[in-house]
Design an enzyme around this catalytic site. Structure first.
Site, mmCIF file in Angstrom:
data_model
loop_
_atom_site.group_PDB
_atom_site.id
_atom_site.type_symbol
_atom_site.label_atom_id
_atom_site.label_comp_id
_atom_site.label_asym_id
_atom_site.label_seq_id
_atom_site.Cartn_x
_atom_site.Cartn_y
_atom_site.Cartn_z
ATOM 1 N N SER A 63 0.796 -1.245 0.000
ATOM 2 C CA SER A 63 0.000 0.000 0.000
ATOM 3 C C SER A 63 0.820 1.281 0.000
ATOM 4 O O SER A 63 0.258 2.372 -0.162
ATOM 5 C CB SER A 63 -0.943 0.026 1.197
ATOM 6 N N LYS A 66 0.231 3.386 -2.907
ATOM 7 C CA LYS A 66 -0.974 4.231 -3.042
ATOM 8 C C LYS A 66 -0.626 5.730 -3.008
ATOM 9 O O LYS A 66 -1.340 6.553 -3.576
ATOM 10 C CB LYS A 66 -1.984 3.877 -1.946
ATOM 11 N N TYR A 188 -3.769 -2.491 -10.370
ATOM 12 C CA TYR A 188 -3.639 -2.204 -8.936
ATOM 13 C C TYR A 188 -2.709 -3.220 -8.252
ATOM 14 O O TYR A 188 -1.811 -2.849 -7.482
ATOM 15 C CB TYR A 188 -5.032 -2.189 -8.283
ATOM 16 N N TYR A 241 -4.863 3.843 8.113
ATOM 17 C CA TYR A 241 -6.234 3.310 8.226
ATOM 18 C C TYR A 241 -6.809 3.615 9.602
ATOM 19 O O TYR A 241 -6.736 4.753 10.051
ATOM 20 C CB TYR A 241 -6.250 1.806 7.900
ATOM 21 N N VAL A 259 1.390 -3.782 3.725
ATOM 22 C CA VAL A 259 1.372 -5.093 4.390
ATOM 23 C C VAL A 259 2.631 -5.926 4.115
ATOM 24 O O VAL A 259 2.778 -7.016 4.657
ATOM 25 C CB VAL A 259 0.098 -5.920 4.072
HETATM 26 O O1 DON Z 1 -4.954 -4.808 -1.671
HETATM 27 C C1 DON Z 1 -4.340 -5.294 -0.723
HETATM 28 O O2 DON Z 1 -4.929 -5.865 0.200
HETATM 29 C C2 DON Z 1 -2.832 -5.195 -0.692
HETATM 30 N N1 DON Z 1 -2.318 -5.282 -2.029
HETATM 31 C C3 DON Z 1 -2.372 -3.912 -0.068
HETATM 32 C C4 DON Z 1 -2.861 -3.716 1.355
HETATM 33 C C5 DON Z 1 -1.943 -2.938 2.216
HETATM 34 O O3 DON Z 1 -0.743 -2.884 2.025
HETATM 35 C C6 DON Z 1 -2.543 -2.305 3.419
HETATM 36 N N2 DON Z 1 -1.532 -1.606 4.213
HETATM 37 N N3 DON Z 1 -1.194 -1.653 5.326
#
Ligand code: DON
Length: 305
Positions: A63, A66, A188, A241, A259
């Protein structure tokens, strides 16, 4: 400021840290990482830089991408993007579906998954070859032509796409996605599957620093100051978040987590800092990463507050 001695004291302190976090496994390919990896890179506006541990080892930025995609969309589409995504903290997990239904397909902010999917859709409307063009942008801001996608992570996420696919389908139904759902998901997942080191991330995020008027360095020219200001505000209020308040309270910097266990944070006038430790807390943020950044701003006395 003697950054090196502060970083050394932090390294000493965390050697006895009891990490209760867990490596993300909902994207199976991410579960293969060594949980004991730890890296940190500090890039100062003065050009000085400092490192600890595995600072040059690449990991899945997830993320953190993003923030980069938001900056690219703002450069390409300007303020029109705010008709399709809001700027409010969600107070919910990154992949939550609930608000999206009663807020009629308009995501709360660009850093939750729904918001990033809308930004992805906007980028697709402006780029000829989205995956290649995005990669060129990332390489450009990080000053490193070797950055690339980890195809096995992107494929692993596509195979387990169901929650992100639900968000995308719901937004498509509300008329907030122009492109085919699977094409949006594919682009994405690739953004999330970029691998970068703490060193590369702390360099890339220097585009969000607050440069003095008349600074014509390459990084200063990439983003208009007003865009950097807005993106920093969003990182501070939405970057973690439903743990954004906690991060602001403990660390006091705009930042963004992923993540893969990475966190990038910055002081707009002083530095960018990236840390990496794969085990995540219950909110999906690197447990040790948050601790290290808290120690860093406490010991240096330099945060935005
Ligand atoms: O879409 C997802 O769930 C992952 N590719 C990215 C989520 C993420 O990194 C949330 N961050 N803490």
């Amino acid at each position: 400021m003697n950054y090196q001695s502060i970083l050394d004291s932090i390294q000493k302190e965390i050697s006895s840290f009891k990490n209760t976090g867990k490596v993300a496994t909902y994207i199976p390919e991410l579960g293969k990482v060594n949980a004991h990896k730890f890296g940190l890179h500090l890039q100062c506006v003065t050009g000085e830089h400092f490192a600890l541990g595995d600072a040059e080892e690449r990991f899945s930025i997830q993320s953190i991408s993003k923030v980069i995609s938001l900056s690219y969309a703002l450069k390409l589409a300007g303020n029109s993007i705010w008709k399709r995504v809001d700027v409010e903290p969600s107070g919910d997990p990154f992949n939550s579906l609930v608000q999206l239904e009663y807020e009629k397909g308009i995501p709360r902010n660009p850093f939750i998954n729904a918001g990033a999917l809308v930004i992805t859709d906007i980028l697709m409307g402006h780029l000829k070859d989205p995956k290649q063009d995005f990669l060129h942008y990332v390489r450009d801001i990080a000053n490193d032509q070797t950055i690339t996608y980890d195809e096995s992570v992107a494929a692993s996420e596509m195979k387990h796409k169901f929650r992100n696919a639900s968000l995308a389908h719901l937004m498509k139904d509300f008329g907030n996605l122009d492109h085919d759902v699977d094409d949006v998901l594919d682009f994405y997942f690739h953004q999330c599957a970029i691998t970068m080191s703490c060193k590369q991330l702390s360099e890339a995020f220097t585009i969000f620093l607050n440069y003095p008027e008349g600074d014509h360095s390459k990084q200063a020219r990439i983003l208009e100051p007003i865009l950097a200001k807005r993106i920093n505000a969003l990182m501070l209020t939405c970057g973690f978040y439903d743990e954004s308040g906690e991060f602001a309270f403990r660390v006091g910097l705009p930042g963004k987590s992923g993540v893969g266990g990475g966190i990038v944070a910055l002081h707009p006038k002083q530095y960018c800092i990236a840390v990496w430790s794969p085990p995540l807390n219950a909110k999906g943020n690197s447990e040790l990463g948050m601790k290290v950044l808290e120690l860093f701003t406490s010991r240096t006395g330099i945060s935005v507050f």
